[in-house]
Design an enzyme around this catalytic site. Structure first.
Site, PDB file in Angstrom:
ATOM      1  CB  SER A   1      -4.076  -0.187  -1.480  1.00  0.00           C
ATOM      2  OG  SER A   1      -5.170   0.648  -1.186  1.00  0.00           O
TER       3      SER A   1
ATOM      4  CB  ILE B   1      -0.966  -0.015   1.212  1.00  0.00           C
ATOM      5  CG1 ILE B   1      -1.917   1.185   1.185  1.00  0.00           C
ATOM      6  CG2 ILE B   1      -0.221  -0.129   2.526  1.00  0.00           C
ATOM      7  CD1 ILE B   1      -3.056   1.108   2.209  1.00  0.00           C
ATOM      8  CB  CYS B   2       1.107   4.177   0.830  1.00  0.00           C
ATOM      9  SG  CYS B   2       1.420   5.956   0.930  1.00  0.00           S
ATOM     10  CB  ALA B   3       5.734   4.648  -0.671  1.00  0.00           C
TER      11      ALA B   3
END
Length: 185
Positions: A150, A102-104
């Site tokens: 995500s 998720i994210c980075a």
């Protein structure tokens, strides 16, 4: 029972790690937070200190069926610099076990070389760091084969629910969403 490891390096985004751990434990999954460092104590990207369950150096990854990579720029940078993390990501992916980020975090998957040609998402503006993946920017969560990605802290609940859906069933994910009073639009 599903066995899941969640990497927690210094600088991890706390919400992305702990929300997923919370949801999976509510689902009765066996979840271990794995510290990259020499201590079980981890300081997240916003100064929140929490305890991991195990150190990476004492973890047998062969007993897990899912690996989760939370975001946080410093945390993901630390994960990318650890050859054993990248090797485990490749091992999980190549053996058909679930890898989620998720994210980075998806940039760590890219560093491990598993995203080329896959549909994936990442924190907005980091699409060029997806290692040959096809960037998907209009969905909170993207599943392509045994990889789930995500976009960021605000998508931590849908991300956790997607992991539950993958490991169990869409119905179980809907039941969990209802239990936690999660509203989707």
């Amino acid at each position: 029972m599903n066995r899941i490891c969640v990497f927690t390096a210094e600088g991890v985004e706390e919400v992305e790690a702990l929300t997923v751990v919370d949801l999976l434990r509510r689902q009765k999954c066996d979840v271990d937070m794995i510290s990259l460092g020499d201590s079980l104590q981890v300081t997240g990207s916003h100064g929140i200190v929490f305890m991991a369950d195990k150190k990476m150096s004492e973890t047998d990854f062969s007993s897990y069926d899912t690996l989760v990579i939370p975001g946080g720029l410093k945390g993901t940078s630390n994960l990318k610099q650890e050859p054993n993390v990248l090797a485990e990501i490749r091992n999980f992916h190549d053996s058909g076990r679930l890898v989620a980020a998720i994210c980075a975090g998806p940039t760590v998957l890219a560093s491990a070389g598993i995203l080329a040609g896959k549909n994936a998402t990442v924190y907005p503006g980091m699409e060029d760091s997806l290692g040959g993946a096809v960037p998907v920017t209009d969905r909170e969560v993207v599943t392509d084969g045994n990889v789930i990605t995500s976009r960021g802290m605000g998508t931590a609940i849908p991300f956790g629910l997607a992991i539950i859906g993958y490991l169990s069933s869409a119905e179980d994910a809907k039941t969990m969403a209802k239990k936690i009073v999660f509203q989707t639009t």
